[in-house]
Every structure is written in structure tokens, then in C-alpha cells.
Scaffold this active site. Structure first.
Site, PDB file in Angstrom:
ATOM      1  N   HIS A 112      -3.868  15.804  -8.780  1.00  0.00           N
ATOM      2  CA  HIS A 112      -3.177  15.120  -7.848  1.00  0.00           C
ATOM      3  C   HIS A 112      -4.913  14.713  -7.024  1.00  0.00           C
ATOM      4  O   HIS A 112      -3.978  13.639  -6.082  1.00  0.00           O
ATOM      5  CB  HIS A 112      -2.677  15.841  -6.164  1.00  0.00           C
ATOM      6  CG  HIS A 112      -1.706  16.990  -6.446  1.00  0.00           C
ATOM      7  ND1 HIS A 112      -0.669  16.617  -6.085  1.00  0.00           N
ATOM      8  CD2 HIS A 112      -1.500  18.263  -7.189  1.00  0.00           C
ATOM      9  CE1 HIS A 112       0.967  17.106  -6.410  1.00  0.00           C
ATOM     10  NE2 HIS A 112       0.272  18.409  -6.692  1.00  0.00           N
ATOM     11  N   LYS A 118      -1.348   9.980   8.803  1.00  0.00           N
ATOM     12  CA  LYS A 118      -1.423  10.787   7.157  1.00  0.00           C
ATOM     13  C   LYS A 118      -2.645  11.094   7.730  1.00  0.00           C
ATOM     14  O   LYS A 118      -3.834  10.702   8.742  1.00  0.00           O
ATOM     15  CB  LYS A 118      -1.295   9.726   6.081  1.00  0.00           C
ATOM     16  CG  LYS A 118      -1.646   8.247   6.083  1.00  0.00           C
ATOM     17  CD  LYS A 118      -1.885   7.640   4.839  1.00  0.00           C
ATOM     18  CE  LYS A 118      -0.356   6.712   4.916  1.00  0.00           C
ATOM     19  NZ  LYS A 118       0.361   7.319   3.755  1.00  0.00           N
ATOM     20  N   ARG A 119      -3.584  12.016   6.721  1.00  0.00           N
ATOM     21  CA  ARG A 119      -4.748  12.536   6.960  1.00  0.00           C
ATOM     22  C   ARG A 119      -5.453  11.172   6.560  1.00  0.00           C
ATOM     23  O   ARG A 119      -5.687  10.604   6.003  1.00  0.00           O
ATOM     24  CB  ARG A 119      -4.877  13.220   5.374  1.00  0.00           C
ATOM     25  CG  ARG A 119      -6.544  14.468   6.330  1.00  0.00           C
ATOM     26  CD  ARG A 119      -6.582  15.076   4.581  1.00  0.00           C
ATOM     27  NE  ARG A 119      -6.541  14.187   3.080  1.00  0.00           N
ATOM     28  CZ  ARG A 119      -6.867  13.889   1.788  1.00  0.00           C
ATOM     29  NH1 ARG A 119      -8.225  14.190   2.460  1.00  0.00           N
ATOM     30  NH2 ARG A 119      -6.439  13.875   1.252  1.00  0.00           N
ATOM     31  N   LYS A 150      -7.718   5.790   2.341  1.00  0.00           N
ATOM     32  CA  LYS A 150      -5.973   5.879   3.308  1.00  0.00           C
ATOM     33  C   LYS A 150      -6.263   4.239   4.061  1.00  0.00           C
ATOM     34  O   LYS A 150      -5.796   3.694   3.975  1.00  0.00           O
ATOM     35  CB  LYS A 150      -5.565   6.707   3.886  1.00  0.00           C
ATOM     36  CG  LYS A 150      -6.103   8.089   2.768  1.00  0.00           C
ATOM     37  CD  LYS A 150      -4.700   8.997   3.395  1.00  0.00           C
ATOM     38  CE  LYS A 150      -4.907  10.715   2.204  1.00  0.00           C
ATOM     39  NZ  LYS A 150      -4.146   9.934   1.602  1.00  0.00           N
ATOM     40  N   THR A 184       3.978  10.823  -0.603  1.00  0.00           N
ATOM     41  CA  THR A 184       5.123  11.138  -0.020  1.00  0.00           C
ATOM     42  C   THR A 184       5.431  10.708   0.772  1.00  0.00           C
ATOM     43  O   THR A 184       7.018  10.205   1.352  1.00  0.00           O
ATOM     44  CB  THR A 184       4.952  12.342  -0.580  1.00  0.00           C
ATOM     45  OG1 THR A 184       4.517  13.307   0.575  1.00  0.00           O
ATOM     46  CG2 THR A 184       5.117  12.967  -2.024  1.00  0.00           C
ATOM     47  N   LYS A 204       9.455   9.077   2.541  1.00  0.00           N
ATOM     48  CA  LYS A 204       9.863   9.725   4.162  1.00  0.00           C
ATOM     49  C   LYS A 204      10.714   8.384   4.245  1.00  0.00           C
ATOM     50  O   LYS A 204      11.188   8.333   4.803  1.00  0.00           O
ATOM     51  CB  LYS A 204       9.222  10.557   4.318  1.00  0.00           C
ATOM     52  CG  LYS A 204       9.073  11.399   3.679  1.00  0.00           C
ATOM     53  CD  LYS A 204       7.843  12.850   4.417  1.00  0.00           C
ATOM     54  CE  LYS A 204       7.470  13.897   2.928  1.00  0.00           C
ATOM     55  NZ  LYS A 204       5.905  14.334   3.553  1.00  0.00           N
TER      56      LYS A 204
END
Length: 838
Positions: free
Chosen positions: A380, A580-581, A586, A691, A695
Site C-alpha cells: 500500500h 483525508k488523513r 497529500k 479510494t 467515492k
């Protein structure tokens, strides 16, 4: 409806016949039967009366009534699998981000309509009852949510499968924003109990730590005995997992750590009251908290204990089940497939080897062959620094026999590598299970690769990176030693379950899709959404889709008001969502800097020019790891900038910035359907898949993103013109980093320089804490290319504004996103695992 009958012996006793006569029918699901069952649980399970029965009690009674139905099909599924002796898939994951279970269970069982009518007949609203449920604190981010989606699809597809994990007493934490800073509070999600679980007092497995290894000789053969170890117990808790429109119900087994001795009575009698419960506290700490902080030695030891506890209990349970029907270990791989969700369960490879060799007396060659045939591993991450490694000294102390076995595997591995790559120390070092240095460490990813028959990436670009860069030496090695070795590394792109992320999260959209397609088959075959393309020019459909988005935005606005100190947002504005985290790769920081840029830009405009600006509400949410200073400062920065932006009279409703606290699955079900755009802007080559982008896409939200992770495949499916793509490519990222390393410093655009000046001149408050974090970007430490990509990012948001002004075009793109998202269902993902791995 009659249940299937299973007979294990030719003649049944009168007791067996009577038992079957009493339980041969499924519980009825008409309105009166549901009401009667709920009332029975009110009185007999909750011990409440009609006078103290509130919404909370109603939730628990309804949940228990549904669990009764699940247990019926759960038992039948297990009996069917056992009788047919099917191969079973065992999915091992340290986390499962399940989300609330009541709505999902009702929808999967097709009972939402009937429960709504039954509860309304008793004076309760089902939507209010949904809100009484806590999110289970069993997961943190994408890894855990993927695992939950997988369980849903495994069951829906009728595959015999068990999930395994840990029953944490506390989730990672409950996030509260206090004076702009993240504060972590205990997430004791079990405070009121969990009505969905079944405590299995009959399934208790011993797990040991520490001790020493003793060599003994038996029948002329040297064997190792692990002795003198500290022993605890793993107690099982089972959660039935329902599939959609099927009687199949699989199981998620979670382990709780318990002491081997509950109470030291001798210590208590001598006055050592704390010592009397010391062993109990030490054991229970193992399953207390998801991902304990590993900044200290004690934290690292607890993390390793946690992982081994999980692996040891699970492997023993799997092998015990296999031995109920089989004695020949050669049959194990034909009956058992174990999928490792990242490296956290990687010690299970060594644990199975230990059990086979030490306890079941299987020869080394056969045992190692069986292990590799059974296990497969999902990687991952593409970032070397994120790959899990354990200190050899710690592992030798905690798991002495396992460390011996790792060294033995490594010895045989290195001998084989030297034959293929003589005198190539670089390849030997990269492939070794042991990282040399001042502190030796076990490389868990390498162990998982060596101990598995298949290794998969989770998006095509991710798989290419691990094959061509991260694990390229393994690729070359396996090609040389095995004619089929080149097939060991494969790609299986992630997905999400449409049951949770469309049916549950966006019922209005679900209804529209079903009406337009004329059926609900799309729920289990998401590729059928492509037929919605027939409505791309249909005005009625586009208007209804826009109306659904408005309704969802109103719902989110109400949520923001209730959870963000009464803050009100304009639902006519463009909703720009980034949830998100929190992590540097990110690039939430880039989105925050853009808010400052947009604020400064609006301030410069005349009133006439401002009238043409698209109003925007920027919604940022996510948790920062407690020990991750940069991430926590990012949250503080959001709050400080929001304080100025949201109170500026010139800017008014043209720009608002809100931090959404305590991001979770249930919150996401409100946030995702309401988003106009969502940001997935990780530096190219850093996000394995992602992911949440899937969504958002299947809910008609347009993506702003880089060509990273699953964004690449989403762009292929929905067409790039229906996304807003920007930023350096994977190849360009390496060139940019090379230029920085060579001393290049003129990569900061003037637009960003202006932003930095505004931040540091005190316009947004005292940002001295954040100054080092921001300064380093301009001083050659822009590892994630925030500055390099910023101008491209601005230009992309300008395109967003221009497109949003053309609402018909915007909604048409939204429909294109929905109709082209069929690939991203976990039903497709799991089918691929079943055919290519298991």
C-alpha cells in the site's frame, strides 16, 4: 421461509429433530413481527419499559433484532461452507473502518422499508435512530475503509471468507478542535456496548511473548522449543457481515487480549493491590488502542506485541478450522487463502512456519512451500520511508523463535541471490530481510514478498512504481529463478462498495439511477451505470441531478452548523472539499495556500469584478497522527486563516474556509454527496491508490487532482476533460527534485511569494510556529513540490470557476463521472483477487 437443513449423521436423535423443528424457519419480517421482536429486546435484552424507551434504546433494540436475523444466515453460511468443504479466504487487516452498521445492514438485507414502517408505527423515525449509532473505532484511514469494502463485496459475491482483526477498546482518537488546534480525546466507542458482536467465550487462544529458545534432539533430529514465555489469551468476538440481496453472511472475527490469570490473589492478600491486577492491565493494553504512539521504546514494543498477538491468534484459529476436516498439510493451500492487507500482519508468515515446523513436525522444505502457497500480500505504499521495519534487538527479545526463523529464511534467500547475482552487494542488501547498520532492522515488506506467492499493487501507476523502482531487484530475481516468476507481481486496482457509498450515502441519487435504468441490478454490477450516458443531453435528468446536489448541500450545511460552532455556509456557493488523513504528501498545505491566494485576489477586485466571482466554500477535514507535528500545524494554519477570511467584510460570502472535525465514515456519507469538487492532489508517485476519489466520482463530484494513484485510471474512465488535472508527472517529479538538490531556488512563483509575504507580515495572526514549515519550501526542501505545482494549481482552479458558471456543462460532466465509475466497485476488485490470486 424455511432454512436449509444440514445433516452430519445418518440418524438424528429426537433432541436434534426437535431442535430443527423449532428453528427451521427464518424470523418473519413483516411489520408486526418486526415490532414484536423489537419490543421483546426492549424488555428482555435491555430490561427497559415503554416508559423509559428513548431513541437510544430504540437503536439498540432494532440492532439486536437485526443481529438475530444475521445470526440465522451467518450460521447457515458457515454450515454450508463446512459441509461443502469450500476453499475459504482469510483477510487479515489491522484495521476495519466499518462505519455505522444499522443502515448498511437494513439496505443489504432489503429491510429498510419494513423497519421504517415498523418504527413509524411505534412513534420513531428511522433517520433519527441511525444517528444514535457510534462509528466502530476499529480503523483510521483508507487501509481500514478498503478492508471494510472488501468484506462487503466478498459476502455479496458469495465467496466463503472471514475477516480477522483486533477488537480495540478505543479508536485512534476523537478529534476536537480547541483554539484552532487538534486535541485528541479517547474514542471509547464501546462505552454503551456493541449490539452487533457475539462474544465467543468458547474461542480462546493462548499467545506468548518473551522467553527463550532451547534446542532438543528428538529421534536424531534437532528441534527448537520456545519456553519460559509470558502467556496471555486472545478471546474472539464475531461480527456478522451481510451481503447485498443474498442469504450469504460472512464473519469478521476480532481478538481481545486477556490475561491468562485474571487476578493475583496472593499479591492482593499481601497488600500489593496494584500488583494483583498488573498482569491483567499489561495484557489488556495490547488491544486497548488502535496504533499506539511508537515514539518511545515502550510504544514500539506495544505495537509489535499488538501485531504478533493478532497474527498468532488468527493463524491458530485458521489451522484449527482446517484440521477439523483435513490432516494432510499438502491440502492446506487448496482450502485456505490468506491475504495480508499491508505488512502489519506480516508476522503471520513466520507464525505459520513456526507452527508447522515446531508443533506439527512438518519438514522445513514442505512447510516453507505450504506457507508461500497460502499467503499473498497487498502493498500500500511507494515511499521507502513508510515501509515497516522492526528493530532486531526488540524482536529477538519479544519473539526469539521468530527471529531465528527470519534469519534462517534470510540465509537461504541470500544464498540463492548470490548464485544469480554473484558479488552484487547492492542487490543483496536491497533484497535481504535484514537492514544492516548501527541498529539492525527486519524489513517486513521484503518478508511479505518472500513469503507470498502473489504480491499486488493497488493502482496501475503504483504497481509500475513498485515493479520498476521500489522492488525492481525482486522482479529480476524471480524472473531468473522461476519461469513464472515474472507473474508474481500484479496489479489489482482498488475499489469501493456502492452499497455504502451510493445506496446509503446518497439515496436520492440511488433512486434516480434506478428509475433511469429501469432496474436496480447496477447495485451489484456497477458497470451498468454506463447506460446513464444515454441521458447526457436529457434536460429533465440533468435538472434532477442538479436538484439532488442542492438537497445534499443543504444537508451538509446543516451538519456544518451543528458541528462547527453554528457556522453557516451558503449552499449556492461551490463546495470545494478536501477530506483525508493530514499528511505532507497529500498536500493539504497547497490547498490552504491557495485559499490565501484567492483571498488576496478577491481583496484586489472592484465591486463590479467581485460580482462575477464564483462564491466558494472550502471544506478541509482529516486527522493528524498525534506525533506528527507538521500535520498538526497544518490544522492550526487552517484555523488561523479561516479566522481572517471568514470575518472579512469585503470578501463576504465569496470565500469561506471551514475545518470539518473528527472526519469519519458517517461524516463522509454526508460530506461526499454534497461536494462540487474534491481535491486529490498528492505529489505524483506518492499515493498508492486512494479510494475517496472513487467515492466522490461515483457521486457526481468533479475531481481536482494530479496524475497519481487511481486518479490516472479515473481520468481514463470518465475522460480527462471531466476532471481538472494539474501538476508534475511522476517522471517530472524526479527531475524537479534533482534540480533542487543541485541548488535551484527560483521555482517559487510570484503568486506564491505574495502569499508567503502576507502570511509572514502578521496579516493572518502570529504564524511563528508555522514559519519554519513554510520557509523550507522555498529553500530547497520542497520534497512534495508544493511550490513547483502551485501555479498550475491556480490555473486549474480558474478553469473550475469558469466551468461552474456554465451549470449545464457542469452537471453534464457530473453525470459523465457517475456513468463512467463502474470500474471502481470492490465487486470488480474482489473478482480479480479471486481469479488471479486466491
Amino acid at each position: 421461509m424455511l432454512r436449509p437443513e444440514f445433516i452430519y449423521q445418518k440418524t438424528e436423535s429426537p433432541k436434534d429433530i426437535k431442535m430443527w423443528d423449532l428453528m427451521k424457519s427464518y424470523i418473519k419480517s413483516d411489520k408486526a413481527s418486526i415490532q414484536k421482536q423489537i419490543v421483546n429486546h426492549v424488555e428482555h435484552t435491555l430490561a427497559q419499559t415503554r416508559f423509559d424507551f428513548d431513541n437510544t434504546g430504540c437503536y439498540y433494540a432494532a440492532a439486536y433484532s437485526l443481529r438475530d436475523r444475521l445470526v440465522e444466515s451467518w450460521n447457515d453460511t458457515y454450515q454450508h461452507t463446512f459441509e461443502k468443504d469450500n476453499k475459504c479466504i482469510y483477510y487479515m487487516s489491522m484495521e476495519y473502518l466499518l462505519g455505522r452498521m444499522l443502515q448498511n445492514t437494513l439496505i443489504n438485507l432489503g429491510l429498510e422499508k419494513y423497519y421504517r414502517e415498523a418504527l413509524e408505527g411505534m412513534g420513531y423515525r428511522l433517520e433519527e435512530i441511525y444517528e444514535e449509532e457510534n462509528d466502530p473505532g476499529l480503523g483510521n484511514g483508507g487501509l481500514g475503509r478498503l478492508a471494510a469494502c472488501f468484506l462487503d463485496s466478498l459476502t455479496t459475491l458469495g465467496l466463503p471468507a472471514w475477516g480477522y482483526g483486533i477488537r480495540y477498546n478505543y479508536g485512534i482518537f476523537k478529534q476536537v478542535i480547541h483554539h484552532g488546534c487538534q486535541v485528541e480525546l479517547p474514542d471509547y466507542w464501546l462505552a454503551r456496548g456493541n449490539p452487533w458482536e457475539i462474544e465467543r467465550l468458547d474461542v480462546i487462544i493462548p499467545v506468548q511473548f518473551y522467553g527463550a529458545v532451547k534446542l532438543v534432539e528428538e529421534d536424531g533430529v534437532q528441534r527448537s522449543i520456545w519456553e519460559g514465555a509470558e502467556c496471555i489469551r486472545a478471546m474472539a468476538y464475531d461480527l456478522p457481515i451481510p451481503g447485498y440481496n443474498t442469504f450469504n453472511t460472512n464473519n469478521l472475527r476480532l481478538w481481545r487480549a486477556c490475561p491468562s490469570t485474571e487476578f493475583d490473589f496472593e499479591s492482593f492478600n499481601t497488600g500489593d493491590y496494584f500488583g494483583a491486577v498488573k498482569a491483567k492491565q499489561r495484557a489488556e493494553s495490547i488491544s486497548s488502542v488502535l496504533y499506539p504512539n511508537d515514539a518511545t521504546f515502550e510504544g514500539k514494543e506495544l505495537r509489535l506485541k499488538q501485531e504478533y498477538f493478532f497474527c498468532a491468534a488468527t493463524l491458530r484459529d485458521i489451522l484449527n478450522r482446517f484440521l477439523l476436516k483435513h490432516k494432510d498439510w499438502k491440502e492446506l493451500s487448496s482450502k485456505v487463502a490468506i491475504q495480508l492487507n499491508d505488512t502489519h500482519p506480516g508476522l503471520s508468515i513466520i507464525e505459520m512456519l513456526r507452527l508447522l515446523v515446531d508443533e506439527y513436525r512438518v519438514g522445513w522444505d514442505q512447510a516453507w512451500r505450504v506457507v508461500r502457497e497460502v499467503f499473498s500480500y497487498t502493498n500500500h505504499t511507494v515511499m521507502p520511508e513508510a515501509l515497516e521495519k522492526w528493530d532486531v534487538e526488540l524482536m529477538s527479545r519479544l519473539l526469539p523463535r521468530h527471529m531465528e526463523l527470519i534469519y534462517l529464511i534470510n540465509y537461504y534467500l541470500l544464498e540463492s541471490i548470490r548464485k544469480e547475482f554473484p558479488e552484487n552487494d547492492e542487490i543483496i542488501s536491497s533484497m535481504s530481510l535484514i537492514e544492516e547498520g548501527s541498529s539492525k532492522r527486519v524489513k517486513m515488506a521484503n518478508l511479505c514478498i518472500v513469503g507470498s506467492h502473489k504480491v499486488n499493487g493497488v493502482a496501475r501507476i503504483h504497481t509500475e512504481l513498485i515493479k520498476n523502482w521500489l522492488f525492481k531487484d525482486f522482479i529480476e530475481y524471480y524472473k531468473r529463478v522461476d519461469p513464472k516468476g515474472g507473474d508474481k507481481f500484479i496489479n489489482i486496482t482498488n475499489g469501493v462498495t456502492p452499497r455504502r457509498w451510493i445506496l446509503c450515502a446518497n439515496p436520492r441519487l440511488s433512486s434516480l439511477i434506478t428509475r433511469k435504468l429501469g432496474h436496480s441490478k447496477w447495485v451489484t454490477d456497477l458497470s451498468l451505470l454506463s447506460d446513464l450516458k444515454n441521458y447526457s443531453e436529457d434536460e429533465e435528468t440533468l435538472k434532477e441531478l442538479a436538484s439532488i446536489k442542492r438537497a445534499n448541500k443543504l444537508r451538509l450545511a446543516e451538519w456544518v452548523k451543528n458541528n462547527c460552532n453554528g457556522f453557516e455556509i451558503d449552499t449556492e456557493a461551490l463546495f470545494d472539499v478536501f477530506v483525508k488523513r493530514i499528511h505532507e504528501y497529500k498536500r493539504q498545505l497547497m490547498a490552504i495556500l491557495y485559499v490565501v491566494y484567492r483571498f488576496l485576489w478577491i481583496k484586489k477586485l472592484t465591486n463590479e469584478e467581485r460580482a462575477k466571482v464564483v462564491p466558494r466554500v472550502c471544506l478541509i477535514g482529516g486527522k493528524a497522527a498525534p506525533g506528527y507535528d507538521a500535520a498538526k500545524k497544518t490544522i492550526k494554519l487552517v484555523s488561523m486563516i479561516a479566522n481572517i477570511v471568514n470575518n472579512d467584510k469585503d470578501v463576504g460570502n465569496l470565500l469561506k474556509l471551514v475545518f470539518l472535525p473528527n472526519y469519519s465514515v458517517s461524516n463522509a456519507q454526508v460530506i461526499i454527496p454534497a461536494a462540487d469538487i474534491s481535491q486529490h492532489v498528492s505529489t505524483a508517485g506518492t499515493e498508492a491508490s486512494g479510494t475517496s476519489n472513487m467515492k466522490f466520482a461515483m457521486n457526481g463530484c468533479l475531481i481536482v487532482g494530479t496524475m497519481d494513484g487511481a486518479n490516472v485510471e479515473i481520468a481514463e474512465e470518465i475522460w480527462r476533460e471531466n476532471m481538472f488535472v494539474f501538476g508534475a508527472s511522476v517522471e517530472e517529479v524526479e527531475e524537479c527534485r534533482k534540480l533542487m538538490a543541485e541548488g535551484k531556488r527560483d521555482y517559487v512563483p510570484s503568486s506564491l511569494t505574495e502569499v508567503f509575504t502576507a502570511l509572514f507580515d502578521g496579516r493572518f495572526g502570529n504564524l511563528s510556529e508555522m514559519k519554519p514549515m513554510i520557509n523550507k519550501l522555498a529553500e530547497g526542501e520542497d520534497h512534495y513540490l508544493v511550490c513547483w505545482d502551485f501555479q498550475s494549481y491556480i490555473e486549474t482552479h480558474t478553469k473550475v470557476d469558469e466551468c461552474y458558471k456554465r451549470q449545464r456543462t457542469w452537471v453534464s460532466k457530473s453525470l459523465a463521472s457517475i456513468s463512467s465509475s463502474g470500474k471502481f466497485s470492490t465487486d470488480r476488485t474482489i473478482s480479480q483477487y479471486a481469479s488471479e490470486v486466491w
